[in-house]
Scaffold this motif. Structure first.
Motif, PDB file in Angstrom:
ATOM      1  N   GLN A   1     -16.230  -6.084 -16.462  1.00  0.00           N
ATOM      2  CA  GLN A   1     -16.995  -4.934 -16.228  1.00  0.00           C
ATOM      3  C   GLN A   1     -16.387  -3.298 -15.725  1.00  0.00           C
ATOM      4  O   GLN A   1     -15.402  -3.385 -14.590  1.00  0.00           O
ATOM      5  N   PRO A   2     -17.302  -2.174 -16.346  1.00  0.00           N
ATOM      6  CA  PRO A   2     -16.780  -0.712 -15.752  1.00  0.00           C
ATOM      7  C   PRO A   2     -17.028  -1.412 -14.027  1.00  0.00           C
ATOM      8  O   PRO A   2     -18.425  -2.065 -13.254  1.00  0.00           O
ATOM      9  N   LEU A   3     -15.928  -0.368 -13.169  1.00  0.00           N
ATOM     10  CA  LEU A   3     -16.321  -1.145 -11.556  1.00  0.00           C
ATOM     11  C   LEU A   3     -15.228   0.124 -11.249  1.00  0.00           C
ATOM     12  O   LEU A   3     -14.465   0.246 -11.521  1.00  0.00           O
ATOM     13  N   ARG A   4     -15.907   0.662 -10.005  1.00  0.00           N
ATOM     14  CA  ARG A   4     -15.591   1.727  -8.786  1.00  0.00           C
ATOM     15  C   ARG A   4     -15.292   1.014  -7.737  1.00  0.00           C
ATOM     16  O   ARG A   4     -15.809   0.806  -7.330  1.00  0.00           O
ATOM     17  N   ILE A   5     -13.530   1.376  -7.729  1.00  0.00           N
ATOM     18  CA  ILE A   5     -13.295   0.899  -6.285  1.00  0.00           C
ATOM     19  C   ILE A   5     -12.578   2.561  -5.863  1.00  0.00           C
ATOM     20  O   ILE A   5     -11.468   2.780  -6.422  1.00  0.00           O
ATOM     21  N   VAL A   6     -13.270   2.223  -4.992  1.00  0.00           N
ATOM     22  CA  VAL A   6     -13.141   3.415  -3.797  1.00  0.00           C
ATOM     23  C   VAL A   6     -12.331   3.207  -2.333  1.00  0.00           C
ATOM     24  O   VAL A   6     -12.760   2.592  -1.435  1.00  0.00           O
ATOM     25  N   VAL A   7     -11.184   3.263  -2.025  1.00  0.00           N
ATOM     26  CA  VAL A   7     -10.076   3.143  -0.960  1.00  0.00           C
ATOM     27  C   VAL A   7     -10.007   4.388   0.103  1.00  0.00           C
ATOM     28  O   VAL A   7      -9.478   5.055  -0.256  1.00  0.00           O
ATOM     29  N   PHE A   8     -10.342   4.156   1.436  1.00  0.00           N
ATOM     30  CA  PHE A   8     -10.340   4.850   2.161  1.00  0.00           C
ATOM     31  C   PHE A   8      -9.125   4.586   3.410  1.00  0.00           C
ATOM     32  O   PHE A   8      -9.258   3.730   3.459  1.00  0.00           O
ATOM     33  N   GLU A   9      -8.544   5.997   4.000  1.00  0.00           N
ATOM     34  CA  GLU A   9      -7.449   5.840   4.612  1.00  0.00           C
ATOM     35  C   GLU A   9      -6.877   6.981   4.810  1.00  0.00           C
ATOM     36  O   GLU A   9      -6.799   8.061   4.722  1.00  0.00           O
ATOM     37  N   ARG A  10      -6.660   6.950   6.046  1.00  0.00           N
ATOM     38  CA  ARG A  10      -6.786   8.021   7.412  1.00  0.00           C
ATOM     39  C   ARG A  10      -4.926   8.779   7.350  1.00  0.00           C
ATOM     40  O   ARG A  10      -5.231   9.503   7.386  1.00  0.00           O
ATOM     41  N   LYS A  11      -4.201   7.526   7.311  1.00  0.00           N
ATOM     42  CA  LYS A  11      -2.709   8.468   6.549  1.00  0.00           C
ATOM     43  C   LYS A  11      -2.880   7.816   5.662  1.00  0.00           C
ATOM     44  O   LYS A  11      -3.607   8.128   4.714  1.00  0.00           O
ATOM     45  N   ASP A  12      -0.916   8.162   5.333  1.00  0.00           N
ATOM     46  CA  ASP A  12      -0.996   7.646   4.533  1.00  0.00           C
ATOM     47  C   ASP A  12      -0.880   6.502   3.048  1.00  0.00           C
ATOM     48  O   ASP A  12      -0.678   5.707   4.315  1.00  0.00           O
ATOM     49  N   VAL A  13      -0.787   5.993   2.651  1.00  0.00           N
ATOM     50  CA  VAL A  13      -1.253   4.749   1.845  1.00  0.00           C
ATOM     51  C   VAL A  13      -0.216   3.978   1.542  1.00  0.00           C
ATOM     52  O   VAL A  13       0.769   4.174   1.358  1.00  0.00           O
ATOM     53  N   GLY A  14      -0.536   2.763   2.347  1.00  0.00           N
ATOM     54  CA  GLY A  14       0.860   1.995   2.077  1.00  0.00           C
ATOM     55  C   GLY A  14       1.800   1.921   3.231  1.00  0.00           C
ATOM     56  O   GLY A  14       2.300   1.365   3.838  1.00  0.00           O
ATOM     57  N   THR A  15       1.227   2.775   4.179  1.00  0.00           N
ATOM     58  CA  THR A  15       2.269   2.850   5.675  1.00  0.00           C
ATOM     59  C   THR A  15       2.124   2.379   7.173  1.00  0.00           C
ATOM     60  O   THR A  15       2.230   3.146   7.121  1.00  0.00           O
ATOM     61  N   GLY A  16       1.498   0.946   6.474  1.00  0.00           N
ATOM     62  CA  GLY A  16       1.085  -0.014   7.848  1.00  0.00           C
ATOM     63  C   GLY A  16       2.318   0.158   8.983  1.00  0.00           C
ATOM     64  O   GLY A  16       3.248   0.361   8.600  1.00  0.00           O
ATOM     65  N   ILE A  17       1.854  -0.704  10.153  1.00  0.00           N
ATOM     66  CA  ILE A  17       3.050  -0.804  10.940  1.00  0.00           C
ATOM     67  C   ILE A  17       4.273  -1.906   9.996  1.00  0.00           C
ATOM     68  O   ILE A  17       5.691  -1.055   9.969  1.00  0.00           O
ATOM     69  N   ALA A  18       4.071  -2.515   9.096  1.00  0.00           N
ATOM     70  CA  ALA A  18       4.970  -3.628   8.264  1.00  0.00           C
ATOM     71  C   ALA A  18       5.283  -2.482   7.904  1.00  0.00           C
ATOM     72  O   ALA A  18       7.242  -2.939   7.179  1.00  0.00           O
ATOM     73  N   HIS A  19       5.294  -1.918   6.461  1.00  0.00           N
ATOM     74  CA  HIS A  19       6.103  -1.352   5.897  1.00  0.00           C
ATOM     75  C   HIS A  19       5.703  -0.108   6.139  1.00  0.00           C
ATOM     76  O   HIS A  19       7.069   0.985   5.081  1.00  0.00           O
ATOM     77  N   GLY A  20       5.559   0.867   6.993  1.00  0.00           N
ATOM     78  CA  GLY A  20       6.014   2.546   7.524  1.00  0.00           C
ATOM     79  C   GLY A  20       6.855   2.892   8.118  1.00  0.00           C
ATOM     80  O   GLY A  20       7.496   4.338   7.243  1.00  0.00           O
ATOM     81  N   THR A  21       7.910   2.238   8.488  1.00  0.00           N
ATOM     82  CA  THR A  21       9.416   2.326   8.550  1.00  0.00           C
ATOM     83  C   THR A  21      10.019   2.697   7.133  1.00  0.00           C
ATOM     84  O   THR A  21      10.007   2.390   5.825  1.00  0.00           O
TER      85      THR A  21
END
Length: 487
Positions: free
Chosen positions: A51-71
Motif C-alpha cells: 500500500q502507499p508508503l513514504r520512506i525517508v532516508v536521512f544521511e549527513r554525507k553522500d549516500v552509499g559512501t560509508g567506510i566500506a564502499h566510499g573508497t
C-alpha cells in the motif's frame, strides 16, 4: 589508480522535506543512515510495501559512501564475489547485472566467466548503491516512495503516536517508526599516543593517505582487511617506502576460495558453550579437510545458525570471545579477495611489505617521525620500530564513555537506548528492537546493521545485513499505524 566518481546521480538524490502529521493515509517510516544498511532497509520496504508508503532516508554525507564502499581506489576489492553483494537474498544477480552494463566495470571483468563469481573494486559497489538509491526514488507499483534528505539528525523524539526526526532543534519529519542504521564507528583514536604530525587516525581519509611522502616508512596499526587495503592502495599509487602491518597477533585474513564440496552440518551436534564450540569447530574443520573437503565449508555451513549459537553464549563468554578469539574467527570468516591476497603475497616476498606481531608499549616522537616501542609476541624484550607515519587501522570501535555518533549519544542520554552488556554496540532483541535504559523494548524505534553486533555478531557484511533488513521490513510493514509497539 584512483577513479573519480561523477556526482550528478548523488546531487539528484537529495530532496527537500515537509513535516507531515499522522492524519494522512500514507504511512511514513524514517531511516537514519544512508550507507549500505540504510539503503538496504529502504529497498526492502520499497519492494515489499502493499500500500502507499513514504520512506525517508536521512544521511549527513553522500549516500552509499560509508567506510566500506566510499573508497575510490581500484586496489580496494570487495571481500566476496559479486553474487554475495546483492541486497536481496532471492535475487543474487542484482549487482552482477549492474556490473554487466556499467562502463567503468568492464576493465575489471573477465567476460568469459560468470560475473557473479568475480571480485571487483569496492568503488564499483559505491556506484551501484547510488544507482539503487536513484531507482528507489521512483514510486513502486503499490505507491511506495523513497526520499533522501541530507541532514545531520541530532535526536529521535518519541511521542504518544509517532516519532519525530530532529536536526538542530528543528523537527524535520513525523513518522510512525524510525530505523537506526548508522553503520560502522571509527577506530579507537591513537591521538593520545602519537603526535598529530606523524599520525593518520582515519585510514579512509584519502587526502591524508595521499599526502604521505612516497619514500616514507609507514606502520599500519592493524592487520585486517583495512590495513591490507591501505597498503595495497599506497603501493598502487607509487609508494616506495617500507610498509609494516603491526598487530598483537600479526594475523592476516586467509584468501577467499570457492568451496566445491559443501559440509553437511547437523545443527544438533553444535555445542552450546563457547569453548566446546571452538574445540568442535577446530576438530570438524580438521576432519573435513582430511576427508578431502575444505575447512571453509565448515565455517560457511554455520551462517544460518550463527545468531542462534551466539545468543546461547553468556555475557562472560561473549566478552571472552571478543577479547581473545575474535581475531582468529574473523581471519577465517572474512576472507581476503583473491587479488588482494595474491598481491600482498608478492609484496611480502619482495620485502616491500612486512607483517609483525607485537604489542605497542610506548611511542616517542621526534622531528622526522615516531618510534614505536614494541614487545614482539611471545617475547619479553622490547624492540624499536621507527616510522615516518603511523596509520590507525585498528577497526571499528564504540567509545562507551563518549560515543562518536551524536545521535547515538543523544539516544543514550535520553534513555531510549542503552549499551549492550559486552560493549560491542547497543542492546537489541534478536528482531532489532532496542532496549531502553530500564531494559524495556523501545516503541517505534528499530536498529539494524553493525550497531547490533554485540547481540547478533554477524551484522557486518552484506549477506547478513540484507537478511536482517528483509526481516525488519516485514516487521515494520506488519505493524498497525496507530499504537505501534515494538515489543
Amino acid at each position: 589508480m584512483r577513479v573519480e566518481q561523477p556526482n550528478e546521480v548523488q546531487e539528484s538524490l537529495w530532496s527537500d522535506i515537509r513535516i507531515d502529521g499522522n492524519g494522512t493515509d500514507e504511512m511514513t517510516i524514517a531511516i537514519v543512515g544512508g550507507g549500505f544498511t540504510g539503503i538496504c532497509v529502504a529497498a526492502h520496504l520499497h519492494r515489499a510495501a502493499r500500500q502507499p508508503l513514504r520512506i525517508v532516508v536521512f544521511e549527513r554525507k553522500d549516500v552509499g559512501t560509508g567506510i566500506a564502499h566510499g573508497t575510490r581506489e581500484s586496489a580496494h576489492f570487495l571481500n566476496g564475489p559479486a553474487s554475495n553483494h546483492s541486497p536481496f537474498d532471492d535475487y543474487p544477480d542484482e549487482f552482477a547485472n549492474f556490473l554487466a552494463g556499467e562502463p567503468e566495470a568492464q576493465c575489471f571483468l573477465d567476460l568469459n566467466k560468470p560475473i557473479g563469481g568475480q571480485f571487483v573494486p569496492r568503488m564499483l559497489y559505491g556506484r551501484y548503491l547510488k544507482h539503487l538509491s536513484a531507482s528507489l526514488t521512483r514510486p513502486s507499483p503499490t505507491g511506495a516512495t523513497v526520499t533522501f534528505v541530507k541532514a545531520n539528525v541530532d535526536e529521535i523524539a518519541k511521542r504518544s503516536d509517532h516519532v519525530e526526526i530532529v536536526s538542530e532543534g528543528r523537527t524535520l519529519l513525523r513518522a510512525e517508526s524510525a530505523v537506526l542504521a548508522v553503520g560502522h564507528p571509527p577506530p579507537r583514536s591513537l591521538a593520545t599516543r602519537v603526535a598529530a604530525g606523524h599520525l593518520v587516525d582515519d585510514p579512509w581519509d584519502a587526502g591524508a593517505i595521499h599526502a604521505i611522502p612516497p619514500d616514507a616508512s609507514v606502520v599500519l596499526v592493524g592487520t585486517g582487511q583495512t590495513a591490507v587495503d591501505i597498503a595495497l592502495g599506497m603501493i598502487a599509487n607509487g609508494h616506495r617506502g617500507a610498509i609494516t602491518l603491526l598487530s598483537r597477533r600479526g594475523l592476516i585474513a586467509v584468501p577467499f576460495i570457492s568451496v566445491e564440496r559443501p559440509y553437511l552440518l547437523d545443527p544438533k551436534r553444535i555445542p552450546q558453550r563457547l569453548l566446546p564450540f571452538i574445540r568442535w569447530l577446530r576438530s570438524e574443520s580438521e576432519r573435513f579437510t582430511q576427508e578431502g573437503g575444505n575447512w571453509r565449508g565448515v565455517i560457511n555451513s554455520l551462517r544460518p545458525y550463527s545468531q542462534q549459537i551466539w545468543s546461547g553464549f553468556s555475557a562472560h563468554e561473549k566478552r571472552r570471545f571478543f577479547e581473545h578469539m575474535a581475531p582468529f574467527w574473523y581471519m577465517h570468516r572474512s576472507r581476503l579477495p583473491p587479488q588482494s591476497a595474491r598481491r600482498l603475497g608478492e609484496l611480502r616476498a619482495e620485502g616491500r611489505v612486512a607483517v609483525a606481531a607485537g604489542r605497542i608499549v610506548g611511542v616517542t616522537s621526534n622531528d622526522i617521525g615516531a618510534v614505536l616501542q614494541v614487545r614482539p609476541r611471545g617475547e619479553h624484550r622490547i624492540i624499536e620500530m621507527p616510522a615516518t607515519t603511523i596509520v590507525n587501522c585498528t577497526g571499528p570501535w564504540w567509545d562507551l564513555q563518549k560515543p562518536q555518533n551524536p545521535l547515538v549519544a543523544a539516544l543514550l542520554a535520553s534513555g531510549m537506548i542503552r549499551w549492550d552488556d559486552i560493549g560491542q554496540g547497543i542492546a537489541v532483541s534478536m528482531e532489532g528492537v532496542p532496549f531502553d535504559a530500564n531494559g524495556r523494548p523501545a516503541e517505534r524505534l528499530f536498529a539494524v546493521g553493525p550497531i547490533c553486533r554485540g547481540t547478533l555478531l554477524e551484522s557486518m557484511v552484506v549477506r547478513d545485513i540484507r537478511t536482517q533488513c528483509a526481516a525488519l521490513a516485514d516487521r515494520l510493514l506488519a505493524k498497525e499505524r496507530i499504537g505501534v509497539v515494538a515489543a
